[in-house]
Design a protein around this motif. Sequence first.
Motif, PDB file in Angstrom:
ATOM      1  N   HIS A  30      -0.081   4.308  -0.832  1.00  0.00           N
ATOM      2  CA  HIS A  30      -0.146   3.822   0.907  1.00  0.00           C
ATOM      3  C   HIS A  30      -0.521   5.285   1.505  1.00  0.00           C
ATOM      4  CE1 HIS A  30       0.055  -0.169  -0.107  1.00  0.00           C
ATOM      5  NE2 HIS A  30       1.384   0.015  -0.445  1.00  0.00           N
ATOM      6  N   LEU A  31       0.487   6.210   1.306  1.00  0.00           N
ATOM      7  CA  LEU A  31       0.133   7.353   1.971  1.00  0.00           C
ATOM      8  C   LEU A  31      -1.103   8.076   1.553  1.00  0.00           C
ATOM      9  CD1 LEU A  31       1.737   9.070   4.146  1.00  0.00           C
ATOM     10  CD2 LEU A  31       2.896  10.266   2.139  1.00  0.00           C
ATOM     11  N   ALA A  32      -1.407   7.950   0.226  1.00  0.00           N
ATOM     12  CA  ALA A  32      -2.507   8.664  -0.368  1.00  0.00           C
ATOM     13  C   ALA A  32      -3.913   8.048   0.551  1.00  0.00           C
ATOM     14  CB  ALA A  32      -2.851   8.353  -1.622  1.00  0.00           C
ATOM     15  N   GLU A  33      -3.666   6.575   0.550  1.00  0.00           N
ATOM     16  CA  GLU A  33      -4.777   6.007   1.284  1.00  0.00           C
ATOM     17  C   GLU A  33      -5.170   6.148   2.796  1.00  0.00           C
ATOM     18  OE1 GLU A  33      -3.654   2.099   0.624  1.00  0.00           O
ATOM     19  OE2 GLU A  33      -4.919   2.019  -1.227  1.00  0.00           O
ATOM     20  N   ASP A  34      -3.997   6.658   3.384  1.00  0.00           N
ATOM     21  CA  ASP A  34      -4.056   7.030   4.923  1.00  0.00           C
ATOM     22  C   ASP A  34      -4.375   8.497   4.895  1.00  0.00           C
ATOM     23  OD1 ASP A  34      -2.747   4.765   5.513  1.00  0.00           O
ATOM     24  OD2 ASP A  34      -0.855   5.401   5.974  1.00  0.00           O
TER      25      ASP A  34
END
Length: 178
Positions: A30-34
């Motif tokens: 999720h942090l990668a997507e953000d």
Amino acid sequence: MDRDAAFTAFLDAHQRPLLRLCYLLTGEVHLAEDLLQSVLVRMLGRWPKLRHIDNLDAYARKALVNQYISWRRRRRSGEVLSAELPERAHSSEDSAVLRIVLRQALMRLTPKQRAVLVLRFYEDRTEREVAALMGCSVGTVKSQAHHALARLRALAPELASHLPVLNDDPAWNEGARR
């Protein structure tokens, strides 16, 4: 080609590798997507100027690395690191366990050290390419890689045999791919 079509073509060609880089930097889906989304939104806003750049992939990677380092600086004070790694039920030879140990050790490196290792060894980029992407000198890349690998060996001795050894080999000094 209009603005939206040109940006969509760029995304179609580069989104997956850029997301993979984001995941390797952040260690969290999720942090990668953000991270990817924040950089792509900035790029879309500047697209009329950016679309004339020769190597948009390199520009995007550099923006991702810089944004990641910036995020890590802001988050640093809120993180609590454990000095102990969790107990492992499997032998140290199990590749899944090694990946977990590597991920945990990578998360304890500085953002720049982690970025250097990911770009240099996972993406198999030369020291010059990494220096260009990170906006630093080749010497900085070499020293960051050296310190990062030493830190990984200290944090997770079971990884030592799987980590590259940096030395005075001319191939390393020329920035050649390993």
